[in-house]
Scaffold this motif. Structure first.
Motif, PDB file in Angstrom:
ATOM      1  N   ASP A 152      23.515  16.566  45.416  1.00 23.73           N
ATOM      2  CA  ASP A 152      23.373  17.892  44.813  1.00 23.73           C
ATOM      3  C   ASP A 152      22.837  17.800  43.387  1.00 23.73           C
ATOM      4  OD1 ASP A 152      24.151  19.263  47.037  1.00 23.73           O
ATOM      5  OD2 ASP A 152      26.262  19.402  46.469  1.00 23.73           O
ATOM      6  N   LYS A 153      23.220  16.742  42.655  1.00 29.40           N
ATOM      7  CA  LYS A 153      22.694  16.564  41.299  1.00 29.40           C
ATOM      8  C   LYS A 153      21.175  16.414  41.312  1.00 29.40           C
ATOM      9  CE  LYS A 153      26.432  14.525  38.613  1.00 29.40           C
ATOM     10  NZ  LYS A 153      26.925  13.301  37.970  1.00 29.40           N
ATOM     11  N   GLU A 154      20.654  15.858  42.396  1.00 31.58           N
ATOM     12  CA  GLU A 154      19.214  15.640  42.475  1.00 31.58           C
ATOM     13  C   GLU A 154      18.450  16.920  42.789  1.00 31.58           C
ATOM     14  OE1 GLU A 154      18.512  12.430  45.149  1.00 31.58           O
ATOM     15  OE2 GLU A 154      19.457  10.935  43.833  1.00 31.58           O
ATOM     16  N   ARG A 155      19.198  17.980  43.158  1.00 36.71           N
ATOM     17  CA  ARG A 155      18.487  19.230  43.463  1.00 36.71           C
ATOM     18  C   ARG A 155      18.936  20.407  42.581  1.00 36.71           C
ATOM     19  NH1 ARG A 155      20.992  22.869  46.758  1.00 36.71           N
ATOM     20  NH2 ARG A 155      23.127  22.342  47.378  1.00 36.71           N
ATOM     21  N   ILE A 156      19.954  20.181  41.744  1.00 45.52           N
ATOM     22  CA  ILE A 156      20.429  21.244  40.842  1.00 45.52           C
ATOM     23  C   ILE A 156      20.508  20.684  39.422  1.00 45.52           C
ATOM     24  CG2 ILE A 156      22.326  22.812  40.256  1.00 45.52           C
ATOM     25  CD1 ILE A 156      23.144  22.738  43.212  1.00 45.52           C
ATOM     26  N   ALA A 157      19.894  21.381  38.478  1.00 42.90           N
ATOM     27  CA  ALA A 157      19.952  20.958  37.075  1.00 42.90           C
ATOM     28  C   ALA A 157      20.105  22.195  36.190  1.00 42.90           C
ATOM     29  CB  ALA A 157      18.698  20.179  36.701  1.00 42.90           C
ATOM     30  N   VAL A 158      20.562  21.975  34.970  1.00 41.84           N
ATOM     31  CA  VAL A 158      20.861  23.078  34.048  1.00 41.84           C
ATOM     32  C   VAL A 158      20.192  22.816  32.706  1.00 41.84           C
ATOM     33  CG1 VAL A 158      22.690  24.369  32.894  1.00 41.84           C
ATOM     34  CG2 VAL A 158      23.129  23.362  35.133  1.00 41.84           C
ATOM     35  N   VAL A 159      19.514  23.837  32.182  1.00 39.40           N
ATOM     36  CA  VAL A 159      19.017  23.763  30.809  1.00 39.40           C
ATOM     37  C   VAL A 159      19.590  24.957  30.044  1.00 39.40           C
ATOM     38  CG1 VAL A 159      16.869  24.978  31.431  1.00 39.40           C
ATOM     39  CG2 VAL A 159      16.987  23.659  29.303  1.00 39.40           C
ATOM     40  N   THR A 160      20.122  24.695  28.863  1.00 36.33           N
ATOM     41  CA  THR A 160      20.698  25.745  28.021  1.00 36.33           C
ATOM     42  C   THR A 160      19.794  25.977  26.822  1.00 36.33           C
ATOM     43  OG1 THR A 160      22.943  25.093  28.641  1.00 36.33           O
ATOM     44  CG2 THR A 160      22.702  26.447  26.661  1.00 36.33           C
ATOM     45  N   PHE A 161      19.252  27.180  26.713  1.00 36.96           N
ATOM     46  CA  PHE A 161      18.541  27.595  25.509  1.00 36.96           C
ATOM     47  C   PHE A 161      19.551  28.349  24.644  1.00 36.96           C
ATOM     48  CE2 PHE A 161      15.017  27.379  28.625  1.00 36.96           C
ATOM     49  CZ  PHE A 161      14.166  26.510  27.936  1.00 36.96           C
ATOM     50  N   PHE A 162      19.814  27.857  23.448  1.00 38.65           N
ATOM     51  CA  PHE A 162      20.802  28.514  22.588  1.00 38.65           C
ATOM     52  C   PHE A 162      20.200  28.771  21.204  1.00 38.65           C
ATOM     53  CE2 PHE A 162      21.287  24.023  21.653  1.00 38.65           C
ATOM     54  CZ  PHE A 162      21.581  23.974  20.298  1.00 38.65           C
ATOM     55  N   PRO A 163      20.670  29.804  20.506  1.00 41.36           N
ATOM     56  CA  PRO A 163      20.140  30.090  19.167  1.00 41.36           C
ATOM     57  C   PRO A 163      20.551  28.986  18.193  1.00 41.36           C
ATOM     58  CG  PRO A 163      21.962  31.574  19.681  1.00 41.36           C
ATOM     59  CD  PRO A 163      21.678  30.791  20.932  1.00 41.36           C
ATOM     60  N   GLU A 164      19.601  28.244  17.691  1.00 38.29           N
ATOM     61  CA  GLU A 164      19.848  27.057  16.867  1.00 38.29           C
ATOM     62  C   GLU A 164      20.795  27.339  15.709  1.00 38.29           C
ATOM     63  OE1 GLU A 164      19.352  23.214  14.994  1.00 38.29           O
ATOM     64  OE2 GLU A 164      19.370  23.986  17.050  1.00 38.29           O
ATOM     65  N   ASN A 165      20.629  28.482  15.045  1.00 39.79           N
ATOM     66  CA  ASN A 165      21.503  28.811  13.914  1.00 39.79           C
ATOM     67  C   ASN A 165      22.391  30.021  14.195  1.00 39.79           C
ATOM     68  OD1 ASN A 165      20.474  26.731  12.151  1.00 39.79           O
ATOM     69  ND2 ASN A 165      18.598  27.948  11.993  1.00 39.79           N
ATOM     70  N   GLY A 166      22.599  30.305  15.487  1.00 34.54           N
ATOM     71  CA  GLY A 166      23.387  31.481  15.851  1.00 34.54           C
ATOM     72  C   GLY A 166      24.714  31.164  16.505  1.00 34.54           C
ATOM     73  N   VAL A 167      25.145  29.893  16.390  1.00 36.00           N
ATOM     74  CA  VAL A 167      26.454  29.483  16.908  1.00 36.00           C
ATOM     75  C   VAL A 167      27.164  28.686  15.818  1.00 36.00           C
ATOM     76  CG1 VAL A 167      25.754  29.443  19.346  1.00 36.00           C
ATOM     77  CG2 VAL A 167      25.465  27.396  17.951  1.00 36.00           C
ATOM     78  N   SER A 168      28.478  28.542  15.940  1.00 39.29           N
ATOM     79  CA  SER A 168      29.204  27.751  14.942  1.00 39.29           C
ATOM     80  C   SER A 168      28.877  26.268  15.128  1.00 39.29           C
ATOM     81  CB  SER A 168      30.716  27.971  15.087  1.00 39.29           C
ATOM     82  OG  SER A 168      31.221  27.261  16.215  1.00 39.29           O
TER      83      SER A 168
END
Length: 364
Positions: free
Chosen positions: A14-30
């Motif tokens: 399943d790892k070979e067919r499912i992946a995750v990318v997180t786009f987050f606000p560089e200066n918008g989180v602690s």
């Protein structure tokens, strides 16, 4: 981080067919949130900081999903389909519905209320997702009387609930102690308005086209009155937020995170004392250590991040220390991650490159 952590436990196939990318606000989180996001990267999960705010990230992702040329290309070229794990995807609301129901039943179980007695629910909100889940919980039978929307200084939702006018003109996003609700473009409000307007899709299209082109829209009086039958709202200043953290800790030994403190302040302002108020506590205070230390009058603000966590954990407060975050801050080597400019095409390029590097390489 929770999403990437969950998908990191998939089996090898399943790892070979499912992946995750997180786009987050560089200066918008602690700093602690960023450490958690970056530190939770796995072989099939990556983090990319975007030089913008949450509103841009969410709008960009929606544009990518709506770009049929791009999504069609990914499907044909790489056999890959895009999905979302935030509340762009309705499935994100499902677990939130469960914990609104669970919280109510816990009050019954503790004999604080009798089964069937009403409660109000107060949610710190910017994207309207968690409070919408409470609406769905009510539709499924949980006896919620009023929904209390709690805003920070970015109080476009509060203003809308009070007036029926959603107005982004001359409104600039403020960075606050509660960054997860530093949002001006609330993606889930559209879903609730759609239900209130008897599923009038054309009206929603018109309103949100106007928001895109003119930065504001106004709903008719009948809809405002319908909204206000169940919703009340107010907002909390930065000073009120810190004061609530301090007074709650001194009274009970419980440390509110800044988002929960926003909800506590607004719940205290809006409740009429005729029924209990459930406050949705949305994060662990450790992720916002500098704000907590400021609220509690702790002077050592220049300590390292890990020192701040250990100092707070020595207070023996409730809830207990965030062990996973403590472990993360112990890691000596800093994880690499990518940062990109606020451009939809650049985000698309990153997504395609990650797909190439992971799925194509795995299939060779």
């Amino acid at each position: 981080p929770r999403v990437r952590n969950g998908f990191s436990h998939l089996n090898k196939n399943d790892k070979e067919r499912i992946a995750v990318v997180t786009f987050f606000p560089e200066n918008g989180v602690s700093d602690f949130q960023k450490a958690e996001i970056i530190g939770s990267q796995r072989e099939n999960g990556w983090a990319i900081g975007v030089r913008s705010d949450f509103d841009f990230c969410q709008t960009a992702i929606r544009k990518i999903f709506n770009d049929s040329d791009f999504t069609g290309f990914l499907a044909v070229e790489y056999g890959t389909i895009l999905s979302s794990a935030n509340s762009i995807n309705w499935a994100r609301l499902l677990p939130q519905i469960v914990y609104h129901a669970s919280a109510y039943l816990e009050l019954v179980n503790q004999r604080f209320i009798s089964f069937g007695s009403p409660v109000d629910v107060c949610v710190p909100t910017g994207n309207f997702g968690n409070v919408l889940a409470a609406v769905y919980a009510k539709m499924m039978g949980i006896p919620i009387r009023k929904f209390i929307c709690a805003s920070n200084q970015n109080h476009v939702l509060t203003d809308f609930i009070k007036t029926g006018h959603y107005d982004l003109r001359n409104r600039k996003l403020a960075q606050t102690f509660s960054p997860s609700i530093d949002i001006l473009k609330s993606s889930n409000l559209e879903r609730h308005l759609y239900l209130m307007a008897n599923k009038d899709g054309q009206l929603m299209a018109n309103l949100y086209h106007q928001l895109e082109s003119q930065l504001h829209f106004r709903i008719e009086k009948m809809l405002v009155e319908k909204l206000q039958q169940e919703f009340v709202a107010d907002w909390c200043s930065e000073g009120e937020c810190l004061a609530a953290i301090s007074t709650t800790y001194n009274a009970s030994g419980y440390i509110l995170d800044p988002h929960t403190a926003v909800a506590k302040v607004v719940a205290d302002k809006m409740q009429d004392k005729s029924c209990p108020v459930l406050i949705a506590s949305t994060a662990h205070y450790s992720k916002f250590a500098p704000a907590i230390m400021q609220a509690l009058g702790i002077k050592e603000l220049n300590q390292t991040s890990s020192s701040q966590l250990y100092l707070l954990s020595s207070y023996n407060a409730l809830p207990p220390p965030h062990e996973a975050l403590l472990e993360r801050m112990k890691q000596k080597e800093k994880m690499d991650y990518q940062v990109c400019v606020a451009d939809v095409d650049v985000l698309k390029s990153h997504a395609e490159k990650l797909i190439q590097n992971w799925f194509v390489r795995k299939s060779e």
